[in-house]
Structures are given as structure tokens and as C-alpha cells.
Design an enzyme around this catalytic site. Structure first.
Site, PDB file in Angstrom:
ATOM      1  N   LYS A  50      48.663  25.772  33.567  1.00 51.15           N
ATOM      2  CA  LYS A  50      48.757  26.681  35.077  1.00 51.15           C
ATOM      3  C   LYS A  50      48.101  25.767  36.087  1.00 51.15           C
ATOM      4  O   LYS A  50      47.483  24.825  35.907  1.00 51.15           O
ATOM      5  CB  LYS A  50      47.754  27.635  34.926  1.00 51.15           C
ATOM      6  CG  LYS A  50      47.720  28.606  36.168  1.00 51.15           C
ATOM      7  CD  LYS A  50      46.685  29.953  35.804  1.00 51.15           C
ATOM      8  CE  LYS A  50      46.786  30.757  37.092  1.00 51.15           C
ATOM      9  NZ  LYS A  50      45.857  32.095  36.634  1.00 51.15           N
ATOM     10  N   SER A 125      47.933  36.535  37.355  1.00 57.84           N
ATOM     11  CA  SER A 125      48.325  35.447  38.261  1.00 57.84           C
ATOM     12  C   SER A 125      48.749  34.438  37.300  1.00 57.84           C
ATOM     13  O   SER A 125      49.810  33.669  38.045  1.00 57.84           O
ATOM     14  CB  SER A 125      47.392  34.851  39.083  1.00 57.84           C
ATOM     15  OG  SER A 125      46.214  34.167  38.329  1.00 57.84           O
ATOM     16  N   SER A 149      44.092  37.903  34.544  1.00 56.20           N
ATOM     17  CA  SER A 149      45.204  37.052  34.839  1.00 56.20           C
ATOM     18  C   SER A 149      45.688  36.202  33.498  1.00 56.20           C
ATOM     19  O   SER A 149      47.072  35.715  33.717  1.00 56.20           O
ATOM     20  CB  SER A 149      44.885  35.731  35.924  1.00 56.20           C
ATOM     21  OG  SER A 149      44.950  36.487  37.231  1.00 56.20           O
TER      22      SER A 149
HETATM   23  N1  GLN Z   1      44.752  40.397  39.807  1.00 53.58           N
HETATM   24  C1  GLN Z   1      43.206  40.196  39.926  1.00 53.58           C
HETATM   25  C2  GLN Z   1      43.297  39.451  41.386  1.00 53.58           C
HETATM   26  O1  GLN Z   1      44.166  39.313  42.096  1.00 53.58           O
HETATM   27  C3  GLN Z   1      43.174  39.010  39.018  1.00 53.58           C
HETATM   28  C4  GLN Z   1      43.654  37.862  39.214  1.00 53.58           C
HETATM   29  C5  GLN Z   1      42.924  36.769  38.072  1.00 53.58           C
HETATM   30  O2  GLN Z   1      42.520  37.272  37.053  1.00 53.58           O
HETATM   31  N2  GLN Z   1      43.075  35.541  38.606  1.00 53.58           N
HETATM   32  O3  GLN Z   1      42.061  39.159  41.603  1.00 53.58           O
END
Ligand code: GLN
Length: 447
Positions: A50, A125, A149
Site C-alpha cells: 500500500k 482505503s 481498511s
Molecule cells: N473508512 C474508514 C475511514 O475512512 C476507515 C479507513 C481505514 O481503515 N484507513 O476512516
């Protein structure tokens, strides 16, 4: 695609050939946009990374315009550990800007498509990592999970995604979103590969003060025959779509057939999780993102004076979602509102942790949905609040610091993958992987 377990047995020649073929396959599928960049120079088994995990001398941007041109000066601890185990960072994968989002649409590099259906989001994400593994363009990948995410894109793309206990995997070299919630974890084709990659990247690290002083490993001791007590949450699941509910029922039957004991439990309304999470995460993000001012990192837009340079750089460099969260984070931390929001969120976080501890006095694992629906279509979650609400099933795990694993259970009538997660006690990754392997075998389903 070969598994990580199989790749570990390849000769050097076989591996080099495999990597050349993989690179060609990635180049032939550009529309997926899972990778931001591919770099076939290192020796070892190629793993997708990532874009918020630092690989020395390689660009790292967290999917943001503000970090364009920034080159990582050192390896993240997880990368050092991978290199020592004969794995090599092969490609950087697309992500929501600074890991804020659930669809990978907020990336500076444009959206990533779902490999099962190009009209649908891959989740986020870590959508690039999930799409790469789901499309057969990576053996395995690393993602990061602050509020789901890793697990949610894994569920949307039909792969396995695991979030370790907070402190199990070093965050040194991970671009920080919300430091008390972030964990790096494996995204793989199956549960056993997740255990292997988890073993490689986990362990104590003096460079991360929140790293747990523990080095126990799981993959050599995997035992899907253990009979476990598993909690199910009938009321909590009511908010999920019919697709998810029917997969949940199917998983319960499979677990019973495998000899596990199913115990009914309840959790408090997930709306409190959403409030506690979005206050905590934005407060920490505001602080973490303050360092991106155009002076030390990446992209600078010169202004009339120093303050104007900060303003121009940040106005130009951050996308809308990141700006929204910086505003929200500053609001909840401001002196007049700190007690009303931030302090209350921390109290709620304790209540959530206690609630899990109570359930775990009686059971080994909890079975939960990952997301309330299958992958949505692009543009469907246009309002930010709707997107935040779609995190109801993943964020409490981060607030409580627990380990959880999302695995494919079935597909809906349109062929979209459905994943569910198992959640374990803090530091009980062994039981998490044992139970997950048992469920994977019992369900007999491969995405
Ligand atoms: N969707 C959640 C957020 O936007 C989780 C994102 C994540 O785990 N990085 O914060």
C-alpha cells in the site's frame, strides 16, 4: 495465481520468470488501476505494498498530491522483515488519500476498479491491494486498517484480509492516519497465506513505542480441528442487507457442522462506534497531518511569505475528504468543545472495549459482518455521512485494539463477493487463524 506458501518453494530462476510474467500481466491490465507503480528490481517473492508504507529510495505518497516527489529515506519495519524473509516489495498500490475513505475514490491517482465488476468500488482505503490480489495481479499484499481498511476491501474483492491486535505489527514507516487505531496487516488469497505473512511482519520493534514486546508465531501451529465457542450477534446483524444476512446464516451452519459451539450475544448500537471513531480518528489525523506544510515533505506551492506558503501548499495538496477531516478534527479538539466531543469519545471507546471483554469471558471468537452491503457502485455513496455509516461493522474492532480476519463466504445473485469477519481477544491471533481456517474449510468456497 500461486499462493505465498507455494511461492516460498520456488527456485531463484522460477521466481525471476514468475516476476517477469507478473509484470507483463499488470501492464496488460492498466484499467484496473490497482498499482500506482511497479518496480521489479528487488530479489525475492513479489508482494504488493500500500502506498502509505515506506520502501527506501522509492516514492511513497499515501495517495496524495501533497506527497508527490517525496522519496522514502528508510524502510518501514515491515519491509525490513519481509526482505529478511525472502520477500520483496514489488508494486505500490492505490488507496484513498491518507487512508481516509471506504472506496479508493479519493486517491490522487484516480479510482481503482473492483476486479469482479468494474462498475463497483473495490472498497477502501486499501482498495488497490485488494483489487491486485483479487484480480490475480499479486500473490499477496500489505494494507493498513484504521477502521476497516483491510477487512472491508478484502470482503468486496473476495479475498482474505487480516487486522492484527494493536501493537502486534510495527507502525514504524507507516504514514500515520490515526496513530492509536492504525495497524498494518496481510491481504491474501487464503487464510494460511495470511498467517504466513502475519508471522513475517509481526513482532516487537523498539522503533515503535506502542509495539507489544511479544514475538510468538502462528503459522506452524495452525489447527483448524480445535473446537471453539463462537459468538453470533442476531440483533447487531439486523442492520445488514439480505445478502449479508444470508451469508451470515450460511457461516453459522458451517461452523456448527464443523463442531463449534454457537452462542448468541449482543452488542450495543453501532451508532456510538461511528461517533467515537470519527471523533478519535479525525482528532489524531489533524495532528498527524500538521507536518505536511510544504517545508519538509513533498510538494510545495510557494506563497508570498511563509504562512502563505503553508496555506497554498495545504489548500492545493490535500483533497476534499482530507480537508473535511482536518476541519472536523480541529473542531473536536478546540478548547470549547474538547470535553463535549473528544473526551466523550474516549469514554465511549472504553465502554466498547469493556463490552468486547465481557463477551470474550464466555467465547473464543465473534462472528460479525464486515460491511452492511456488498461492494456498492461508483458514486453511490456520494454523501460523506453515508460513507461513514458504512463502517459500522469494522470500526469497533480498531477502537478496542482487537485482531480480526475477513474471509470470503459466498457471492450474491449478481456474483458480488460477500465476506464476514471473525474477531478474537487481544493477542489471541492463534485462535483467530485456527477458527478462520476451520470456517474457510467448512464453507468450502473460494472466491
Ligand atoms: N473508512 C474508514 C475511514 O475512512 C476507515 C479507513 C481505514 O481503515 N484507513 O476512516
Amino acid at each position: 495465481m500461486i499462493t505465498l506458501k507455494e511461492a516460498l518453494k520456488l527456485s531463484k530462476e522460477e521466481l525471476n520468470k514468475f516476476k517477469e510474467d507478473l509484470q507483463a500481466k499488470i501492464a496488460a491490465n492498466p484499467e484496473l488501476n490497482a498499482y500506482i507503480d511497479v518496480n521489479n528490481v528487488g530479489e525475492g517473492i513479489p508482494i504488493a505494498i500500500k502506498d502509505n508504507i515506506q520502501v527506501k529510495d522509492w516514492s511513497v505518497t499515501s495517495g496524495s498530491n501533497i506527497l508527490q516527489g517525496y522519496i522514502a529515506p528508510y524502510n518501514a519495519t515491515v519491509i525490513e522483515k519481509m526482505l529478511n524473509a525472502g520477500l520483496s516489495p514489488f508494486g505500490r498500490t492505490n488507496m484513498d488519500e491518507f487512508a481516509m475513505g471506504s472506496t479508493t475514490e479519493s486517491s490522487f491517482y484516480g479510482k481503482t476498479l473492483n476486479p469482479v465488476n468494474a462498475e463497483c468500488v473495490p472498497g477502501g482505503s486499501s482498495g488497490g491491494s485488494a483489487a491486485a490480489v483479487g484480480a490475480g495481479l499479486a500473490i499477496a499484499a500489505l494494507g493498513s486498517d484504521t477502521g476497516g481498511s483491510i477487512r472491508q476491501p478484502a470482503a468486496f474483492c473476495g479475498i482474505v484480509g487480516m487486522k492484527p491486535t494493536y501493537g502486534r505489527v510495527s507502525r514504524y514507516g507507516l504514514g500515520a492516519y490515526a496513530s492509536s487505531l492504525d495497524q498494518i496487516g496481510p491481504m491474501t488469497q487464503n487464510v494460511e497465506d495470511a498467517a504466513i505473512l502475519y508471522d513475517i511482519i509481526s513482532g516487537h520493534d523498539v522503533k515503535d513505542s506502542t509495539s507489544a514486546p511479544m514475538d510468538d508465531k502462528v503459522s506452524d501451529k495452525l489447527n483448524p480441528e480445535r473446537k471453539l465457542r463462537i459468538a453470533v450477534l442476531p440483533k447487531y446483524v439486523e442492520n445488514a442487507s439480505e445478502d449479508i444476512k444470508s451469508a451470515y446464516a450460511k457461516a453459522i451452519e458451517a461452523l456448527k457442522a464443523a463442531g463449534h459451539t454457537i452462542v448468541e450475544k449482543e452488542m450495543m448500537d453501532a451508532k456510538y462506534d461511528i461517533s467515537a471513531y470519527y471523533i478519535t480518528a479525525t482528532a489524531e489525523a489533524t495532528t498527524n497531518l500538521a507536518r505536511y506544510d510544504g517545508i519538509r515533505y513533498g510538494n510545495r506551492v510557494e506563497g508570498k511569505n511563509l504562512e502563505d506558503t503553508f496555506i497554498q501548499t495545504r489548500s492545493n495538496g490535500f483533497g476534499d475528504e482530507v480537508k473535511r477531516r482536518i476541519l472536523l478534527g480541529n473542531f473536536v479538539l478546540s478548547s470549547g468543545y474538547y470535553e463535549a466531543y473528544y473526551v466523550k469519545a474516549q469514554k465511549t471507546r472504553h465502554i466498547i472495549k469493556d463490552e468486547y471483554e465481557k463477551i470474550f469471558q464466555d467465547v473464543d471468537l465473534i462472528l460479525s459482518p464486515v460491511a452492511p452491503t456488498v461492494a456498492n457502485k461508483f458514486g453511490e455513496l456520494s454523501n460523506p455521512m453515508e460513507m461513514y455509516l458504512s463502517d459500522i461493522y469494522t470500526i469497533s474492532v480498531n477502537l478496542a485494539g482487537l485482531p480480526a480476519l475477513s474471509l470470503p463466504i459466498s457471492k450474491n445473485a449478481d456474483g458480488m463477493p460477500i465476506g464476514l469477519q471473525l474477531i478474537a481477544k487481544a493477542y489471541d491471533e492463534q485462535t483467530l487463524f485456527d477458527g478462520s481456517l476451520s470456517l474457510e474449510k467448512a464453507i468450502g468456497y473460494k472466491a
